[in-house]
Design a protein around this motif. Structure first.
Motif, PDB file in Angstrom:
ATOM      1  N   VAL A   1     -20.251 -12.764 -20.897  1.00 60.50           N
ATOM      2  CA  VAL A   1     -20.906 -11.860 -21.841  1.00 60.50           C
ATOM      3  C   VAL A   1     -22.000 -11.091 -21.117  1.00 60.50           C
ATOM      4  N   LYS A   2     -21.933  -9.775 -21.170  1.00 62.82           N
ATOM      5  CA  LYS A   2     -22.920  -8.931 -20.506  1.00 62.82           C
ATOM      6  C   LYS A   2     -24.268  -9.024 -21.220  1.00 62.82           C
ATOM      7  N   GLN A   3     -25.345  -9.098 -20.411  1.00 63.80           N
ATOM      8  CA  GLN A   3     -26.694  -9.064 -20.950  1.00 63.80           C
ATOM      9  C   GLN A   3     -27.392  -7.814 -20.419  1.00 63.80           C
ATOM     10  N   ASP A   4     -28.711  -7.756 -20.567  1.00 61.43           N
ATOM     11  CA  ASP A   4     -29.407  -6.582 -20.037  1.00 61.43           C
ATOM     12  C   ASP A   4     -29.381  -6.604 -18.517  1.00 61.43           C
ATOM     13  N   ALA A   5     -29.735  -5.486 -17.921  1.00 61.18           N
ATOM     14  CA  ALA A   5     -29.573  -5.299 -16.479  1.00 61.18           C
ATOM     15  C   ALA A   5     -30.387  -6.283 -15.646  1.00 61.18           C
ATOM     16  N   LYS A   6     -31.439  -6.847 -16.225  1.00 63.73           N
ATOM     17  CA  LYS A   6     -32.291  -7.763 -15.481  1.00 63.73           C
ATOM     18  C   LYS A   6     -31.730  -9.186 -15.418  1.00 63.73           C
ATOM     19  N   LYS A   7     -30.675  -9.451 -16.182  1.00 66.16           N
ATOM     20  CA  LYS A   7     -30.130 -10.800 -16.244  1.00 66.16           C
ATOM     21  C   LYS A   7     -28.662 -10.810 -15.826  1.00 66.16           C
TER      22      LYS A   7
ATOM     23  N   ASP B   1     -24.652 -12.275 -16.132  1.00 63.84           N
ATOM     24  CA  ASP B   1     -23.768 -12.492 -17.268  1.00 63.84           C
ATOM     25  C   ASP B   1     -24.021 -13.867 -17.883  1.00 63.84           C
ATOM     26  N   PHE B   2     -23.714 -13.973 -19.164  1.00 61.33           N
ATOM     27  CA  PHE B   2     -23.809 -15.252 -19.867  1.00 61.33           C
ATOM     28  C   PHE B   2     -22.401 -15.832 -19.930  1.00 61.33           C
ATOM     29  N   LEU B   3     -22.188 -16.946 -19.230  1.00 59.65           N
ATOM     30  CA  LEU B   3     -20.872 -17.571 -19.175  1.00 59.65           C
ATOM     31  C   LEU B   3     -20.741 -18.575 -20.318  1.00 59.65           C
ATOM     32  N   VAL B   4     -19.695 -18.424 -21.112  1.00 59.20           N
ATOM     33  CA  VAL B   4     -19.433 -19.333 -22.232  1.00 59.20           C
ATOM     34  C   VAL B   4     -18.054 -19.955 -22.038  1.00 59.20           C
ATOM     35  N   VAL B   5     -17.969 -21.287 -22.142  1.00 61.19           N
ATOM     36  CA  VAL B   5     -16.711 -22.004 -21.995  1.00 61.19           C
ATOM     37  C   VAL B   5     -16.369 -22.694 -23.309  1.00 61.19           C
ATOM     38  N   ASN B   6     -15.140 -22.499 -23.751  1.00 64.63           N
ATOM     39  CA  ASN B   6     -14.614 -23.140 -24.960  1.00 64.63           C
ATOM     40  C   ASN B   6     -15.437 -22.818 -26.212  1.00 64.63           C
ATOM     41  N   GLY B   7     -16.101 -21.669 -26.187  1.00 65.18           N
ATOM     42  CA  GLY B   7     -16.811 -21.208 -27.363  1.00 65.18           C
ATOM     43  C   GLY B   7     -18.137 -21.890 -27.637  1.00 65.18           C
TER      44      GLY B   7
ATOM     45  N   TRP C   1     -20.137 -24.004 -24.666  1.00 61.27           N
ATOM     46  CA  TRP C   1     -20.969 -24.350 -23.510  1.00 61.27           C
ATOM     47  C   TRP C   1     -21.327 -23.070 -22.772  1.00 61.27           C
ATOM     48  N   GLY C   2     -22.563 -22.600 -22.928  1.00 64.86           N
ATOM     49  CA  GLY C   2     -22.945 -21.327 -22.347  1.00 64.86           C
ATOM     50  C   GLY C   2     -24.264 -21.365 -21.604  1.00 64.86           C
ATOM     51  N   PHE C   3     -24.404 -20.499 -20.607  1.00 69.57           N
ATOM     52  CA  PHE C   3     -25.651 -20.389 -19.855  1.00 69.57           C
ATOM     53  C   PHE C   3     -25.605 -19.118 -19.020  1.00 69.57           C
ATOM     54  N   GLU C   4     -26.782 -18.655 -18.589  1.00 68.11           N
ATOM     55  CA  GLU C   4     -26.868 -17.454 -17.770  1.00 68.11           C
ATOM     56  C   GLU C   4     -26.463 -17.748 -16.331  1.00 68.11           C
ATOM     57  N   LEU C   5     -25.595 -16.915 -15.804  1.00 66.87           N
ATOM     58  CA  LEU C   5     -25.172 -17.051 -14.411  1.00 66.87           C
ATOM     59  C   LEU C   5     -26.201 -16.379 -13.498  1.00 66.87           C
ATOM     60  N   LYS C   6     -27.323 -17.036 -13.321  1.00 69.31           N
ATOM     61  CA  LYS C   6     -28.342 -16.513 -12.409  1.00 69.31           C
ATOM     62  C   LYS C   6     -27.803 -16.491 -10.978  1.00 69.31           C
ATOM     63  N   ASN C   7     -28.353 -15.618 -10.157  1.00 69.15           N
ATOM     64  CA  ASN C   7     -27.923 -15.556  -8.763  1.00 69.15           C
ATOM     65  C   ASN C   7     -28.153 -16.872  -8.037  1.00 69.15           C
ATOM     66  N   THR C   8     -29.202 -17.593  -8.434  1.00 69.21           N
ATOM     67  CA  THR C   8     -29.477 -18.866  -7.773  1.00 69.21           C
ATOM     68  C   THR C   8     -28.435 -19.935  -8.100  1.00 69.21           C
ATOM     69  N   PHE C   9     -27.634 -19.714  -9.137  1.00 65.95           N
ATOM     70  CA  PHE C   9     -26.538 -20.626  -9.449  1.00 65.95           C
ATOM     71  C   PHE C   9     -25.334 -20.414  -8.530  1.00 65.95           C
ATOM     72  N   ILE C  10     -25.172 -19.203  -8.009  1.00 67.23           N
ATOM     73  CA  ILE C  10     -23.908 -18.847  -7.368  1.00 67.23           C
ATOM     74  C   ILE C  10     -24.047 -18.294  -5.952  1.00 67.23           C
TER      75      ILE C  10
END
Length: 311
Positions: free
Chosen positions: A29-35, A37-43, A45-54
């Motif tokens: 899910v797209k968020q504002d440009a400063k954040k 994407d928000f990844l949601v699994v199975n409707g 489990w969701g969280f922001e995919l920060k660069n520090t995660f990946i």
């Protein structure tokens, strides 16, 4: 300084999610440009995919900036995939674990890792735990149970027997509580997460499971939830009721000294109580980096706890 509670998502896992997005109902899910994407699994489990995660380089740079010498990296709980058939859970577990094993071998001074296992199929989980520890991982991060099954149930015997034989670390990390009363004001995270840990920790203490599997190194996230604050009540129940004392050889306040706890508490008084309750040698530094509610950098060296957990 060690940090025993960090999370990361390798690129191989993101690729798997994209290739299997329909299978696991993954949505970016797209968020504002400063954040991110928000990844949601199975409707759910969701969280922001920060660069520090990946981003591995960014993760290591943040670690260095915080003067952390070594991080123990775990998969994110949102990708445990316990809601799905065991074949799917086992498949993503293998991808995740092989990726983390490769990274930890490439940078052994900076990181080590725990894997994720198909807790919804204990025989498969036991086999995967053995495989990943033979591949250099320290153990596994797991949820506090599945559906109506508690970790003290016989259902999990194959996993616990293997973990005991391997002297594995089992890092128990909750998922968001699905209690319908908490669907407001971020309560699923604020109190639901530590509440799930509390339920699991209290059940494991009162089950006497650690007597049966003394070599399993159980680490509770977020300081053990609310458990340390209610030890007096558990001890009173031990004195009062046979249902509480039947499986134990000592009061609950003695049993909690046989587990480990991270320092993700944000409050020095809470941490002091935990240290007094469990003992200095059972406390390890942790941050929950890079989630929003991370205690970054972790509080204190806690060298005795780190040494005893890694021994």
């Amino acid at each position: 300084m060690y940090d025993f509670h960090t999370h990361f998502i390798p690129q191989e896992v993101l690729t798997w999610l994209k290739e299997n997005k329909d299978l696991v109902h993954a949505e970016w899910v797209k968020q504002d440009a400063k954040k991110g994407d928000f990844l949601v699994v199975n409707g759910k489990w969701g969280f922001e995919l920060k660069n520090t995660f990946i981003n591995k380089d960014l993760f290591l740079a943040e670690q260095k900036h915080a003067e952390i010498k070594h991080s123990v990296i775990s998969p994110v709980p949102q990708l445990f995939m316990y809601d799905f058939p065991a074949e799917i859970t086992a498949e993503i577990s293998g991808v995740y674990n092989d990726s983390l094993a490769g990274w930890s071998k490439a940078t052994p001074k900076n990181i080590s890792a725990l894997g994720t296992i198909p807790l919804n199929a204990p025989e498969k989980a036991a086999l995967e735990l053995k495989r990943i520890m033979n591949n250099g991982l320290k153990g596994a991060i797991i949820g506090p149970g599945i559906s109506t099954q508690m970790l003290s149930d016989d259902f999990f015997t194959p996993l616990l027997e293997e973990a005991n034989a391997l002297k594995a670390i089992l890092f128990i990390h909750p998922l968001l509580s699905e209690d319908p009363r908490l669907k407001r004001r971020m309560l699923p995270n604020l109190i639901g997460v530590p509440w799930e840990t509390t339920i699991c920790a209290a059940d494991l203490v009162l089950s006497g499971l650690i007597d049966k599997y003394p070599n399993v190194k159980i680490l509770f996230a977020h300081g053990g939830g609310f458990l340390p604050y209610q030890l007096g009540r558990l001890d009173k129940g031990y004195q009062q009721w046979h249902q509480v004392s039947a499986q134990l050889t000592a009061p609950p306040s003695e049993y909690i000294k046989r587990f480990w706890y991270d320092t993700v508490l944000w409050n020095p008084d809470s941490l002091d109580l935990l240290i007094k309750s469990a003992g200095t040698e059972r406390i390890v530094p942790g941050s929950d980096f890079p989630f929003d509610l991370c205690a970054w950098p972790p509080s204190g060296e806690h060298a005795m706890g780190a040494a005893s957990l890694l021994d």
